[in-house]
Write a protein that holds these residues in place. Sequence first.
Motif, mmCIF file in Angstrom:
data_model
loop_
_atom_site.group_PDB
_atom_site.id
_atom_site.type_symbol
_atom_site.label_atom_id
_atom_site.label_comp_id
_atom_site.label_asym_id
_atom_site.label_seq_id
_atom_site.Cartn_x
_atom_site.Cartn_y
_atom_site.Cartn_z
ATOM 1 N N ARG A 315 0.669 -0.564 0.143
ATOM 2 C CA ARG A 315 0.034 -0.689 -0.142
ATOM 3 C C ARG A 315 0.974 1.017 -0.008
ATOM 4 O O ARG A 315 1.642 1.251 0.895
ATOM 5 C CB ARG A 315 -0.865 0.094 1.182
ATOM 6 C CG ARG A 315 -1.936 -0.828 1.177
ATOM 7 C CD ARG A 315 -3.041 -1.023 1.770
ATOM 8 N NE ARG A 315 -4.072 -1.732 1.654
ATOM 9 C CZ ARG A 315 -5.794 -1.267 2.044
ATOM 10 N NH1 ARG A 315 -5.063 -0.367 3.177
ATOM 11 N NH2 ARG A 315 -6.809 -1.936 1.708
ATOM 12 N N TRP A 334 -3.468 8.831 -10.701
ATOM 13 C CA TRP A 334 -3.651 7.529 -10.426
ATOM 14 C C TRP A 334 -3.052 7.061 -10.741
ATOM 15 O O TRP A 334 -2.145 7.809 -11.833
ATOM 16 C CB TRP A 334 -5.191 7.409 -10.960
ATOM 17 C CG TRP A 334 -5.205 8.324 -12.428
ATOM 18 C CD1 TRP A 334 -5.380 8.950 -12.595
ATOM 19 C CD2 TRP A 334 -4.873 6.887 -13.299
ATOM 20 N NE1 TRP A 334 -5.613 9.324 -14.008
ATOM 21 C CE2 TRP A 334 -5.333 7.642 -14.635
ATOM 22 C CE3 TRP A 334 -5.054 5.894 -13.424
ATOM 23 C CZ2 TRP A 334 -5.020 7.414 -16.153
ATOM 24 C CZ3 TRP A 334 -4.601 4.873 -15.302
ATOM 25 C CH2 TRP A 334 -4.911 6.576 -15.693
ATOM 26 N N CYS A 337 -1.334 0.610 -12.289
ATOM 27 C CA CYS A 337 -1.459 -0.364 -11.531
ATOM 28 C C CYS A 337 -1.381 -0.533 -9.670
ATOM 29 O O CYS A 337 -1.684 -1.079 -8.934
ATOM 30 C CB CYS A 337 0.419 -0.796 -10.930
ATOM 31 S SG CYS A 337 1.259 -1.614 -12.816
ATOM 32 N N LEU A 338 -2.015 0.834 -9.438
ATOM 33 C CA LEU A 338 -2.520 0.979 -8.417
ATOM 34 C C LEU A 338 -4.296 1.614 -8.368
ATOM 35 O O LEU A 338 -4.655 2.057 -9.059
ATOM 36 C CB LEU A 338 -2.317 2.443 -7.736
ATOM 37 C CG LEU A 338 -0.605 1.881 -7.758
ATOM 38 C CD1 LEU A 338 0.537 3.317 -7.301
ATOM 39 C CD2 LEU A 338 0.601 1.330 -7.104
ATOM 40 N N LYS A 339 -4.742 0.751 -7.197
ATOM 41 C CA LYS A 339 -5.894 0.881 -7.012
ATOM 42 C C LYS A 339 -6.616 1.536 -5.988
ATOM 43 O O LYS A 339 -6.035 2.010 -4.585
ATOM 44 C CB LYS A 339 -6.936 -0.464 -6.879
ATOM 45 C CG LYS A 339 -8.481 -0.346 -6.519
ATOM 46 C CD LYS A 339 -9.116 -2.402 -5.649
ATOM 47 C CE LYS A 339 -10.355 -2.000 -5.559
ATOM 48 N NZ LYS A 339 -10.651 -3.171 -5.511
ATOM 49 N N LEU A 340 -6.879 2.538 -5.651
ATOM 50 C CA LEU A 340 -7.409 3.579 -4.656
ATOM 51 C C LEU A 340 -8.445 3.319 -3.598
ATOM 52 O O LEU A 340 -9.416 2.133 -4.171
ATOM 53 C CB LEU A 340 -8.656 4.937 -5.294
ATOM 54 C CG LEU A 340 -9.313 5.733 -4.384
ATOM 55 C CD1 LEU A 340 -7.248 6.758 -3.573
ATOM 56 C CD2 LEU A 340 -9.404 6.873 -4.821
ATOM 57 N N ILE A 341 -8.315 2.992 -2.416
ATOM 58 C CA ILE A 341 -8.886 2.116 -1.669
ATOM 59 C C ILE A 341 -9.788 3.270 -0.403
ATOM 60 O O ILE A 341 -10.491 2.960 -0.266
ATOM 61 C CB ILE A 341 -7.820 1.315 -0.662
ATOM 62 C CG1 ILE A 341 -6.789 0.163 -1.044
ATOM 63 C CG2 ILE A 341 -8.852 0.532 0.499
ATOM 64 C CD1 ILE A 341 -8.120 -0.601 -1.879
ATOM 65 N N MET A 359 -4.198 3.387 -1.621
ATOM 66 C CA MET A 359 -3.478 2.770 -2.700
ATOM 67 C C MET A 359 -3.490 1.985 -2.353
ATOM 68 O O MET A 359 -2.742 1.854 -1.354
ATOM 69 C CB MET A 359 -2.492 3.245 -3.734
ATOM 70 C CG MET A 359 -3.819 5.041 -3.575
ATOM 71 S SD MET A 359 -2.937 5.778 -5.403
ATOM 72 C CE MET A 359 -3.980 5.209 -6.861
ATOM 73 N N GLU A 360 -3.952 0.770 -2.939
ATOM 74 C CA GLU A 360 -3.232 -0.538 -3.375
ATOM 75 C C GLU A 360 -2.557 -0.753 -4.647
ATOM 76 O O GLU A 360 -3.404 -0.784 -5.450
ATOM 77 C CB GLU A 360 -4.098 -1.706 -2.706
ATOM 78 C CG GLU A 360 -4.107 -2.948 -2.254
ATOM 79 C CD GLU A 360 -3.956 -3.899 -1.242
ATOM 80 O OE1 GLU A 360 -4.805 -4.748 -1.973
ATOM 81 O OE2 GLU A 360 -4.587 -3.577 -0.399
ATOM 82 N N LYS A 361 -0.828 -1.672 -4.645
ATOM 83 C CA LYS A 361 -0.371 -2.517 -5.353
ATOM 84 C C LYS A 361 -1.436 -3.770 -5.685
ATOM 85 O O LYS A 361 -1.252 -4.571 -5.211
ATOM 86 C CB LYS A 361 0.586 -2.556 -5.013
ATOM 87 C CG LYS A 361 1.454 -3.002 -6.873
ATOM 88 C CD LYS A 361 2.880 -2.571 -7.134
ATOM 89 C CE LYS A 361 3.768 -3.609 -8.296
ATOM 90 N NZ LYS A 361 5.069 -3.399 -8.279
ATOM 91 N N VAL A 362 -2.418 -3.419 -7.508
ATOM 92 C CA VAL A 362 -3.182 -5.139 -7.964
ATOM 93 C C VAL A 362 -2.240 -5.631 -8.913
ATOM 94 O O VAL A 362 -2.999 -6.670 -9.046
ATOM 95 C CB VAL A 362 -4.513 -4.148 -7.859
ATOM 96 C CG1 VAL A 362 -4.960 -3.342 -6.129
ATOM 97 C CG2 VAL A 362 -4.437 -3.064 -9.159
ATOM 98 N N LYS A 363 -1.661 -5.112 -9.427
ATOM 99 C CA LYS A 363 -1.228 -5.729 -10.499
ATOM 100 C C LYS A 363 0.835 -5.200 -10.842
ATOM 101 O O LYS A 363 0.985 -4.396 -10.074
ATOM 102 C CB LYS A 363 -1.523 -5.135 -12.337
ATOM 103 C CG LYS A 363 -1.592 -4.018 -12.139
ATOM 104 C CD LYS A 363 -2.514 -4.053 -13.840
ATOM 105 C CE LYS A 363 -2.649 -2.420 -14.698
ATOM 106 N NZ LYS A 363 -3.045 -3.057 -15.743
#
Length: 378
Positions: A315, A334, A337-341, A359-363
């Motif tokens: 994160r 944004w 590769c990062l998702k807003l949490i 934000m969390e790294k998702v890929k």
Amino acid sequence: SSQFTYFILSVSSNLAKQEQSIFELWGHGKCPEELYSSLKNYPVEKMVPFLHSGSTYKIKIHTFNKTLTQEEKVKRIDALEFLPFEGKVNLKKPQHVFSILEDYGLDPNHIPENPHNIYFGRWIADGQRELIESYSVKKRHFIGNTSMDAGLSFIMANHGKVKKNDIVFDPFVGTGGLLIASAHFGAYVYGTDIDYNTVHGLGKASRKNQKWRGPDENIRANLRQYGLEKYYLDVLVSDASKPSWRKGTYFDAIITDPPYGIRESTRRTGSQKEIPKGIEKCPESHVPVSLSYHLSDMFFDLLNFSAETLVLGGRLVYWLPVYTPEYTEEMVPWHPCLKLISNCEQKLSSHTSRRLITMEKVKEFENFSDSFLLQIKL
């Protein structure tokens, strides 16, 4: 539980004063009359184990975003005399604690006359709010003008899901307040900053009646103060716009408070070609000036760096300053590769605030090309 209703209350006027506790909910209403009606409908058999003659108790009043006088508090407690309390009042060490909780919203500039919601319940447990006092910046060995408040530091570490044996990095480390909070949860901490004096604890002191920093004022000493030195990896003088890392994933969390140019200037190192006209050039091996670092460039670099160096599921937690009248969610930076949490607001004034972005790294990493330039209006 099928027998009781529990709830976690987390209401505050701002993030710095946030409280969390768990209560067994006995009643709720939009006004006192609704609360009393709700309490009268609560099953008596569920109350009796905590109100019998052999028990001790006390009632506390919690108000969020408003302060009540002692007379107002007593009046609210007296209004609950219809409840079947048979035990004795004990204000110091009661067996059971009951609470009236009044919520007056989140806007300190517009506090309503009457609360939005009123709750009554039996206290079960508190969070770790005592950490705010024990880690208070006022008691800390090494501080600066912008040292992060202890409460906010722990909130950021929680948003980053920091846990034992994680590696946490702060690219704008300052005096290391965020490293302390992460180390408290058992993470190994590392940081960089462009300011040589701050990293090495040199120069003028930030405390009143102290002119210069002492020889042992540094980030390591702060961690030592709290018994956390074993989690200290290192802190280096480095430019966040030009990271010197090999390609790879290193960090479980990146938690940082970038400088906004208000009390801390935003700077980066410059090359010979970037030196403004009129300034004499120095040898190629020396960078003589620090150049301005625009906020959009800084967040562009931060997100790109995070996407490249975070582990999957890692994160990024950081503060984004905004001008409130013009703010929209589309202004939040944004990265593919990062998702807003989460996106939380801390009001600074009637027209400015800052957003705590998680934000969390998702890929796996993809380069954040110029086609994705941040559309930030700061």
